[in-house]
Scaffold this active site. Structure first.
Site, PDB file in Angstrom:
ATOM      1  CD  GLU A 423      -2.457   1.277   3.005  1.00 16.71           C
ATOM      2  OE1 GLU A 423      -2.369   0.186   3.508  1.00 16.71           O
ATOM      3  OE2 GLU A 423      -2.803   2.138   3.254  1.00 16.71           O
ATOM      4  CG  ASP A 499      -0.046   1.288   6.236  1.00 17.64           C
ATOM      5  OD1 ASP A 499       0.875   0.863   6.103  1.00 17.64           O
ATOM      6  OD2 ASP A 499      -0.298   2.650   5.959  1.00 17.64           O
ATOM      7  CG  ASP A 501      -4.222   2.529   8.607  1.00 17.60           C
ATOM      8  OD1 ASP A 501      -4.295   1.811   7.669  1.00 17.60           O
ATOM      9  OD2 ASP A 501      -3.419   3.423   8.689  1.00 17.60           O
ATOM     10  CG  ASP A 503      -7.336   4.975   5.159  1.00 15.66           C
ATOM     11  OD1 ASP A 503      -8.641   4.772   5.203  1.00 15.66           O
ATOM     12  OD2 ASP A 503      -6.477   5.959   4.988  1.00 15.66           O
TER      13      ASP A 503
END
Ligand code: 0RA
Length: 799
Positions: A423, A499, A501, A503
């Site tokens: 990403e 990641d 998180d 997103d």
């Protein structure tokens, strides 16, 4: 004088039958994993469903207990209890102990069960530590208990009864099953389906472990099923439904097009979900294509709507449910979920065709909306074919058609090649520098990739990120599975690295959807992985460490502090000193107890009472409470501020035993006796005993370099030790891959020697499909909730 029980020839055959089930459970229920475990419940519920379909029962109650036993109750006629003429035993005992005896006493009734789940309740009995059956029938209430399939009591008349019904409670045998944890959502989904398929039937589902519950009753049947399936998107016409009974086969269907491009088609035979389709599905599909093409031909439509449509065209954006019930279903296919009866195809096809014809003629506005939709799908499909040819031709040009953003690996052997889909460009940069270039390739993806569920094929192929991924992998793309060439796949490990998180979780889900939709066989081969970057970063001066998860984090803190402090247990006869390894072990036990204490609190059992029960020197069980241990408990707990009484609750249906504790200050706690058979209690009891053994009164001294604190209570001790461990270090919940330098990314996440990766498996493609649909469909809320729940717990992503 008691006679030893006489075994006659019949009972020996029965024992042999049951022991065959116990020896090879998978032959009878498919497997002994979670799926087989749930199968037991379906089997028992199916018997009640049969009773409902025969018209004798309108309510089924299913209750999951804290010890992982299950109660299934219905208000049907009750299993017959009269003497079975040949077996010379009560009929209910025969049903419970003889394989495939279930419906034998029912000569006239319309029994359609069988097939997938129809192994009989005797299999459930054989595979249960215990099974209790209570029958209410002809004004009497009867009870019998079995252990591992063998009668443990005679059938006894225990009471009178006003109404009728059957109640079965069983506890799956831990010796047989790999897990005994029922999953609420799995069962819930099945019960919801059953309620749709049997309109008017109430299924009341309760989970005493969590206090969750659901009641399902749908008077609207399959039409309502379709409407509810579509409630997340916009239907473009009123639901079409039909039912008929031909040649003792009953057929029901419902369908509605919506504004999406997705096809949702659920088929059932005798209430069993036929995931692999079969003759009823074939019949439905052919009727749909024929009816729509015929309407286009024969009606007065503008020229732009005059097209010859394929099956794929007419199913885009369609939600449909088809259910058939027939006396002798044949189930075929790998998972025995494909209906094989050849006569069904023509019957379904004819019935659906007639129904659609009539509907189109009577509802020209709806017909027009449908035709516009499917002709549009046809056009898009043509465009997609052209776009795909273009990608193909471009891809065939030469080797340097690989995407520019790809940093490929040196080896050309797919078996040793790994592709990391990363990403963002910055993390991509770190990954490129940190990788082993011999075997690892990096493809950075920018921003959000497309939501393929909601995007048409042609548009998807126009997306730069997707195109780069497809060409990098080299296995082609297509709408049919056969268009993928897995032997051309350039990497046998494809690793999604995002990641930790929200997103990142979103992008991961989008990628998984893409793979699931277009490369299912790649997942089946085990080529798809999810990287596991660390969650915490701990640093102190120059020292730095990355930590995978909460568990490792607690472990790290303890290791760090264990050499610097000592814990002394005081106030007991032999004070003990805990340091280094012994301190770590003690803290781990206490940490475990804290988790379980919180779980007990969720069940309404407060910490004080819970710990007093754990401190009782008798490890209680439901049986020991019945056998006189209760008086000892009462005396023990009485000295510690609680009164206790046993309660037998009998609401006419179910009889349950509870212990009621009163703390004398107006607070009462009511605990079902099965609590003493639960994992929470049993595991906590052993740990607590170990801690008691070592620490007696739970008063401690915490000896640090300069000071000594006195602490009372094990959880206070745990907090104090962790607080000490936190001192002087910085802990950062780590968010992005970009926060690591190339070396760290290599060490923590990419190095094959050290990393952990999750292998993505599609255990059940159809179920994963539904998960994706829930997540990726029009509805925003379920998706947001799912992503939030899973943002930091990739391990839970169950695909
Ligand atoms: C055999 C015969 C009859 C009913 C049943 C079995 C029966 C089985 C189960 C299992 C769960 N619930 C059930 N309810 C009924 C018919 C008896 C009659 O003719 O009265």
């Amino acid at each position: 004088m008691t006679q030893p029980k006489q075994y006659n020839a019949e009972s020996i055959t029965i024992l042999e039958g049951l022991s065959a089930v116990r020896k090879r459970p998978a032959m009878y229920i498919g497997s002994t994993d979670a799926r087989g475990l749930h199968h037991l419940v379906y089997e028992v519920v199916d018997n009640s469903i049969d009773e409902a379909m025969a018209g004798y029962c309108d309510t089924i109650i299913v209750n999951l207990h804290i010890d992982n036993s299950v109660t299934v109750m219905d208000n049907g006629r009750g299993i017959p209890v009269d003497m079975h003429p040949k077996e010379n035993r009560p009929a209910v005992e025969v049903v419970m102990t003889v394989l495939h005896a279930g419906g034998k006493f029912d000569n006239d009734s319309y029994k359609v069960s069988g097939g997938l789940h129809g192994v009989g309740v005797s299999c459930v009995n054989a595979l249960s530590e215990y099974l209790e059956v209570t029958v209410r029938r002809d004004g009497k209430k009867w009870f019998q208990k079995y252990e591992r399939g063998v009668p443990a009591t005679q059938l006894k008349n225990i009471d009178d009864a006003v109404d009728s019904g059957t109640m079965i409670r069983f506890r799956p045998d831990e010796e047989i099953f790999e897990t005994n944890q029922f999953q609420y959502d799995v069962l819930r989904k099945r019960f919801e389906e059953l309620a749709y398929l049997n309109p008017g039937l109430t299924i009341d589902f309760r989970d005493e472990r969590t206090q969750r519950s659901d009641v399902f009753k749908f008077d609207g049947g399959i039409g309502q099923f379709v409407a509810d399936l579509n409630s997340g998107s916009t239907g473009i016409h009123q639901t079409i439904s039909g039912s008929a009974e031909v040649d003792s086969i009953s057929i029901d269907f419902g369908m509605q097009y919506n504004t999406s491009y997705k096809e949702v088609m659920l088929t059932f035979a005798n209430n069993i979900r036929t995931k692999e389709g079969g003759t009823h599905l074939m019949g439905f599909k052919s009727a749909l294509t024929r009816a729509i093409n015929a309407y286009i031909q024969n009606s007065d439509l503008p020229k732009k709507l005059k097209a010859k449509l394929s099956g794929d065209d007419v199913r885009e954006g369609l939600t449909a449910v088809v259910s058939v019930k027939l006396p002798a279903p044949q189930f075929e296919g790998q998972t025995k979920t494909k209906l094989g009866n050849s006569e069904v195809s023509g019957l379904v096809s004819g019935m659906v065709y007639d129904k659609l014809n009539t509907f189109f003629v009577e509802n020209p506005k709806d017909a027009r909306a449908i035709i516009e939709k499917v002709v549009d799908a046809h056009r898009a499909r043509e465009a997609a074919r052209k776009a795909k040819d273009l990608v193909r031709r471009k891809g065939a040009l030469s080797d340097n058609s690989l995407p520019g953003k790809l940093a490929d690996c040196q080896t050309k052997k797919p078996e040793e090649s790994e592709l990391f889909i990363v990403e963002g460009d910055s993390a991509g940069g770190s990954a490129k520098q940190g990788r082993d270039p011999r075997i690892q390739a990096i493809l950075p993806l920018r921003g959000k990739i497309l939501n393929v569920e909601r995007t048409r094929f042609d548009k998807m192929l126009g997306n730069k990120e997707i195109k780069a991924l497809i060409t990098a992998m080299g296995a082609g793309i297509g709408q049919g599975e056969d268009e993928i060439e897995l032997d051309k796949l350039r990497y046998h490990k494809i690793v999604i690295m995002t990641d930790a998180d929200v997103d990142g979780a979103h992008i991961r889900t989008l990628l998984l959807t893409f793979f699931f939709r277009h490369y299912p066989q790649l997942i089946e081969h085990g080529y798809l992985y999810i990287a596991q970057p660390p969650l915490f970063r701990v640093h102190k001066g120059k020292f730095e460490k990355y930590i995978k998860d909460e568990g490792e984090y607690a472990g790290y803190l303890l290791e760090r502090i264990a050499g610097d402090i000592e814990v002394h247990s005081i106030g007991c006869d032999e004070p003990r000193v805990f340091r280094t390894a012994t301190l770590v072990r003690l803290m781990n036990k206490i940490n475990f107890l804290r988790d379980k204490t919180l779980e007990a609190e969720q069940l309404g059992i407060g910490e004080d009472l819970f710990h007093k029960l754990l401190a009782f020197d008798v490890k209680l069980t439901p049986a020991s409470l019945d056998n006189g241990e209760f008086e000892t408990l009462k005396a023990y707990i009485g000295e510690r501020g609680y009164s206790a009484e046993l309660e037998l609750s009998d609401d006419g249906l179910e009889s349950r035993r509870y212990v009621i504790f009163d703390n004398g200050k107006g607070h009462r706690t009511r605990i079902g006796v099965e609590f003493f058979n639960s994992k929470i209690f049993k595991q906590s009891y052993d740990r607590f005993a170990a801690v008691m053994d070592q620490c007696g009164s739970h008063d401690f001294q915490l000896v640090k370099k300069d000071t000594t604190d006195t602490i009372s209570g094990i959880f206070n001790l745990l907090d104090a030790v962790f607080a000490e461990a936190h001192k002087g270090i910085n802990i950062q919940r780590y968010k992005g891959l970009g926060e690591m330098n190339p070396e760290q990314l290599w060490q923590t996440t990419m190095n094959p020697e050290q990393r952990t990766m999750l292998q993505v498996t599609v255990d059940d493609a159809a179920e994963a499909d539904e998960l994706f649909s829930d997540l990726m469909g029009d509805q925003v809320e379920p998706r947001r909730q799912f992503i939030e729940r899973n943002a930091l717990a990739v391990g839970d992503l169950d695909i």
